[in-house]
Design a protein around this motif. Structure first.
Motif, PDB file in Angstrom:
ATOM      1  N   ASP A  98      59.053  -5.459  31.534  1.00 61.73           N
ATOM      2  CA  ASP A  98      57.664  -5.065  31.754  1.00 61.73           C
ATOM      3  C   ASP A  98      56.735  -6.266  31.842  1.00 61.73           C
ATOM      4  O   ASP A  98      55.773  -6.262  32.619  1.00 61.73           O
ATOM      5  CB  ASP A  98      57.210  -4.119  30.635  1.00 61.73           C
ATOM      6  CG  ASP A  98      55.939  -3.364  30.994  1.00 61.73           C
ATOM      7  OD1 ASP A  98      55.886  -2.793  32.085  1.00 61.73           O
ATOM      8  OD2 ASP A  98      55.002  -3.357  30.173  1.00 61.73           O
ATOM      9  N   PHE A  99      57.009  -7.316  31.060  1.00 57.42           N
ATOM     10  CA  PHE A  99      56.140  -8.492  31.107  1.00 57.42           C
ATOM     11  C   PHE A  99      56.210  -9.152  32.478  1.00 57.42           C
ATOM     12  O   PHE A  99      55.185  -9.516  33.062  1.00 57.42           O
ATOM     13  CB  PHE A  99      56.532  -9.484  30.013  1.00 57.42           C
ATOM     14  CG  PHE A  99      55.652 -10.698  29.974  1.00 57.42           C
ATOM     15  CD1 PHE A  99      54.415 -10.654  29.353  1.00 57.42           C
ATOM     16  CD2 PHE A  99      56.050 -11.895  30.568  1.00 57.42           C
ATOM     17  CE1 PHE A  99      53.589 -11.768  29.323  1.00 57.42           C
ATOM     18  CE2 PHE A  99      55.234 -13.011  30.540  1.00 57.42           C
ATOM     19  CZ  PHE A  99      53.993 -12.948  29.912  1.00 57.42           C
ATOM     20  N   THR A 100      57.400  -9.296  32.997  1.00 59.75           N
ATOM     21  CA  THR A 100      57.560  -9.891  34.327  1.00 59.75           C
ATOM     22  C   THR A 100      56.892  -9.032  35.389  1.00 59.75           C
ATOM     23  O   THR A 100      56.215  -9.541  36.294  1.00 59.75           O
ATOM     24  CB  THR A 100      59.051 -10.078  34.650  1.00 59.75           C
ATOM     25  OG1 THR A 100      59.647 -10.929  33.675  1.00 59.75           O
ATOM     26  CG2 THR A 100      59.242 -10.677  36.028  1.00 59.75           C
ATOM     27  N   ILE A 101      57.068  -7.716  35.289  1.00 55.60           N
ATOM     28  CA  ILE A 101      56.476  -6.802  36.266  1.00 55.60           C
ATOM     29  C   ILE A 101      54.956  -6.932  36.273  1.00 55.60           C
ATOM     30  O   ILE A 101      54.329  -7.051  37.332  1.00 55.60           O
ATOM     31  CB  ILE A 101      56.896  -5.351  35.964  1.00 55.60           C
ATOM     32  CG1 ILE A 101      58.386  -5.151  36.292  1.00 55.60           C
ATOM     33  CG2 ILE A 101      56.043  -4.351  36.746  1.00 55.60           C
ATOM     34  CD1 ILE A 101      58.945  -3.829  35.828  1.00 55.60           C
ATOM     35  N   ASN A 102      54.345  -6.920  35.084  1.00 53.90           N
ATOM     36  CA  ASN A 102      52.880  -6.889  34.998  1.00 53.90           C
ATOM     37  C   ASN A 102      52.224  -8.257  35.134  1.00 53.90           C
ATOM     38  O   ASN A 102      51.176  -8.392  35.764  1.00 53.90           O
ATOM     39  CB  ASN A 102      52.446  -6.257  33.670  1.00 53.90           C
ATOM     40  CG  ASN A 102      52.667  -4.765  33.647  1.00 53.90           C
ATOM     41  OD1 ASN A 102      52.638  -4.100  34.679  1.00 53.90           O
ATOM     42  ND2 ASN A 102      52.898  -4.220  32.474  1.00 53.90           N
TER      43      ASN A 102
END
Length: 773
Positions: A98-102
């Motif tokens: 999720d961190f990479t996505i956002n």
């Protein structure tokens, strides 16, 4: 005796002979009723008439049938649904960061988009005959909630095609040709839909949308046909930047009478390929740091054929009714799923952190200030999950309960906000530092998104829940309104006459029963169970009677003015809402087999809901415009005063202790929360430390005892602690090895991410190893 006999005969004649009764009683009341009837716009009337009544109607009746509620079986996942959950869903969750996505990509990775398409995550509501999965509301809710515990952006991407949008509208209203043309490619992911309703000056009041379509002649594919020339400007449209097919809501006019006699047909929905000439997909929005696709679309004088209207020409002008009837998926499934996911994560990981993080030699969860917030997290999460289940149950039973889904959307998103605030308070610094190890930030940032969409929560509470519920759920009012609206006034009067005296009897019965329950504390009210929850059923029945009485009096005395008294109606809506959520808690407790470990959660949740019911009634009595009626109602409802209170501290502490204890109960309460057995993963680093510390609890007790006695240094941690404890022969070599691992996990769990200043300045978010020098 003669006088009494004459009086009795007169009453029998007046009330027993229809023509005399209608002339002397019903006709004057009918005229008054029509005068005080609140005016309704066309969109309000369509919203009022859309959807079904379910348990909300029982609660509004004053006599809820608890036996019928408990007899309703919870939905069971099919073999196909379970196989999907065990297979593609788990594979998807393992792929997500999720961190990479956002923060880094601000988009889903190409392999995730491909996986979603391949495994038909966008086709859960599409029928199998059109290559869809045809999953139940229960499976839809489970899947979206589970994804949201891993990545809110991916959950939103999945939920939109499976809620209000072209897929659902086509399934319910599309022509046979439209279904064959669009549903298979939508199911395969070859087409990606969005639905454009909201514009710069049209949000909650869809009747005010300025987007217009005009029936006219034009050229399409080299031929002159009758079609629609439509112009629009929309914003906040999820999936618009990547959509290949656009669902569009606009007002349709037919000034030249090319398709009928009506010059203004009303809101209409059409399906337009985004590749069609004139369709513009604008720039992206960036909703509170979330990466799901959201943006604008517009078009000027775009000519489309009539058969692009969803449902064909028969559904021209019926778009608002279509939209309202399909809102149940968004309000009852998708948005509650996002809120409940945050609650599952908050309870699981905040409970773990409260045990792992220590101060003064104790887990911070042992301090009463933390326990207050931790107990609230656990109880709210239990109530939210209970409400999610009950609403999904209604949808699986085939109902489309508009009031219940509005209650669920509003209160779960608001309770989710409180849960996330409490979680951030407990985590303190760990909760506010962004990075791959922060499992709260995305849910915290995403909370206002769920609160805002599908009707902002202020609107939902102040206008929809009671404004719609008072009429929709009442046994007689909607029928009386329909009678009053008849063009044939005499026919309307006859219908009204038949309803009026039933309504009078209903009101009189509620008045007497409310006062009786108030005098006796509802101890003689029926309950479907015995034991510790019996009194809750009795108190909820009592408050159901009180709601029915106060709603009737409000509508009678305020009439159309009640529509503008939003604070008054909102409080009655709060009563209905908390009755519903308390019902959901009791239903879940029974469905789960009356688990003894769940009783503290049940006690807290129902006591809290009763307190909020009492608080709402207090505000209602205090602010009702007619002071004599307000005081009279207060005496009827609470003859000895309002004694509902918030739960005792001891119950709060029991819940706090339970959230910090690994085991079956914790797994049942947070079963939707995803975590990976990997200490470097955002979900795994805290869970593994929590489990390891519980396993070594006896070791830590010995070490703490030695530290208090001065035999071991207070400032030791990690390998140094294990080495010193081994040298003092406080632990065995095997325990020392386990302690070294546990201390490494503990230090990672309480650590926060850090970045090179130069990297952040350049917009590169590669975090450093939190345990490196």
């Amino acid at each position: 005796m003669l006088f009494l006999l004459i009086l009795l005969v007169t009453i029998l004649v007046v009330f027993g002979i229809p023509d005399i009764r209608r002339s002397l009683i019903s006709r004057p009341v009918f005229k008054i009723f029509k005068r005080i009837l609140p005016p309704m716009s066309a969109t309000e009337r369509e919203a009022m008439e859309a959807g079904d009544v379910w348990w909300d109607g029982e609660l509004f009746s004053g006599q809820p049938d608890w036996f019928a509620l408990l007899a309703t079986k919870p939905p069971v996942l099919s073999a196909d649904e379970q196989a999907f959950i065990d297979g593609p869903l788990e594979e998807l969750l393992a792929m997500l960061d999720d961190f990479t996505i956002n923060q880094e990509d601000r988009d889903l990775p190409p392999e995730v988009w491909a996986f979603l398409r391949k495994h038909k995550f966008f086709a859960m509501i599409i029928g199998k005959e059109y290559e869809g999965l045809e999953f139940s509301a229960a499976a839809n809710s489970y899947i979206v909630t589970r994804i949201a515990t891993r990545s809110l952006s991916v959950a939103v991407t999945v939920m939109v095609p499976n809620s209000l949008g072209p897929g659902e509208l086509l399934t319910h209203y599309g022509t046979s040709e439209q279904k064959k043309r669009w549903l298979p490619p939508l199911a395969r992911g070859e087409e990606l839909p969005c639905f454009a309703l909201t514009g710069p000056e049209a949000g909650s009041d869809a009747g005010s949308i300025p987007d217009r379509g005009v029936v006219c002649k034009g050229e399409h594919e080299g031929k002159e046909i009758i079609g629609i020339r439509v112009s629009w400007s929309k914003r906040y449209i999820t999936l618009a930047p990547v959509a290949t097919v656009l669902g569009l809501a606009f007002k349709l006019d037919d000034p030249d009478g090319l398709i009928g006699d009506k010059k203004s047909l009303g809101i209409t929905c059409a399906l337009i390929p985004t590749s069609h000439p004139g369709v513009k997909i604008g720039d992206r929005h960036w909703p509170l740091n979330q990466a799901f696709m959201n943006g604008t679309t517009s078009g000027t004088d775009v000519f489309i054929p009539l058969d692009w209207i969803i449902g064909g020409l028969d559904y021209a002008g019926k778009g608002w009714r279509m939209l309202v009837e399909c809102l149940s998926a968004g309000r009852g499934i998708s948005l509650p799923a996002l809120a409940t996911a945050s609650a599952h994560n908050a309870q699981r990981f905040t409970g773990a952190y409260s045990y792992v993080r220590q101060q003064f030699g104790l887990p911070i969860g042992k301090f009463e200030g933390v326990q207050e917030a931790l107990g609230r997290i656990g109880a709210y999460s239990y109530s939210m999950e209970s409400t999610r289940r009950l609403t999904v149950m209604a949808l699986c039973e085939g109902y489309s309960p508009s009031v219940i889904t509005a209650i669920t959307k509003y209160h779960l998103t608001e309770m989710g906000r409180q849960v996330m605030n409490d979680s951030l308070d407990i985590h303190a610094g760990k909760g506010i530092q962004m990075g791959p190890l922060n499992y709260l930030a995305s849910g915290y940032q995403g909370t206002p998104i769920s609160i805002t969409v599908e009707g902002a929560n202020i609107l939902t509470r102040n206008l929809m829940i009671f404004g719609q519920g008072a009429t929709r759920c009442h046994p007689y009012v909607l029928k009386e309104m329909e009678a009053a609206a008849r063009e044939d006034e005499e026919q309307g009067l006859r219908e009204f006459d038949a309803l009026l005296f039933k309504h009078i009897g209903f009101a009189a019965g509620n008045k007497m029963s409310t006062f009786w329950h108030g005098l006796t504390g509802a101890r003689f009210a029926n309950a479907p169970v015995s034991g510790e929850t019996l009194r809750y059923y009795q108190q909820l029945s009592r408050m159901s009677r009180a709601l029915a009485l106060c709603a009737d009096v409000s509508m009678l005395t305020l009439g159309g003015e009640l529509k503008r008294k939003e604070m008054i109606s909102a409080r009655l809506g709060d009563v209905l809402s908390h009755l519903y959520m308390a019902s959901a808690v009791l239903k879940r407790f029974e469905d789960d087999g009356r688990q003894q470990a769940d009783l503290p959660f049940v006690h807290y949740a129902v006591t809290m809901h009763l307190y909020h019911i009492g608080h709402a009634f207090n505000g209602f009595f205090q602010n009702f415009p007619n002071r004599f009626i307000a005081r009279s109602l207060k005496i009827l409802v609470f003859p000895f005063g309002n004694h509902y209170k918030m739960p005792a501290d001891s119950i709060t502490q029991e819940i706090a202790e339970a959230t910090m204890m690994p085991g079956v109960a914790r797994e049942r309460h947070t079963f939707l929360s995803y975590w990976r057995d990997d200490e470097t993963d955002v979900t795994g680093h805290m869970e593994l430390a929590f489990l390891a510390m519980h396993e070594l609890e006896p070791v830590y007790k010995r070490i703490n005892k030695a530290q208090r006695a001065g035999d071991l240094g207070q400032d030791l941690a990690g390998d140094a602690l294990a080495k010193a404890a081994l040298e003092q022969e406080l632990i065995s070599p095997d325990e020392a090895q386990k302690l070294e691992r546990c201390e490494r996990l503990r230090m990672r769990a309480i650590a926060v991410d850090r970045f090179c200043p130069e990297a952040l300045k350049e917009g590169k978010f590669k975090a450093l190893d939190v345990l490196s020098d």
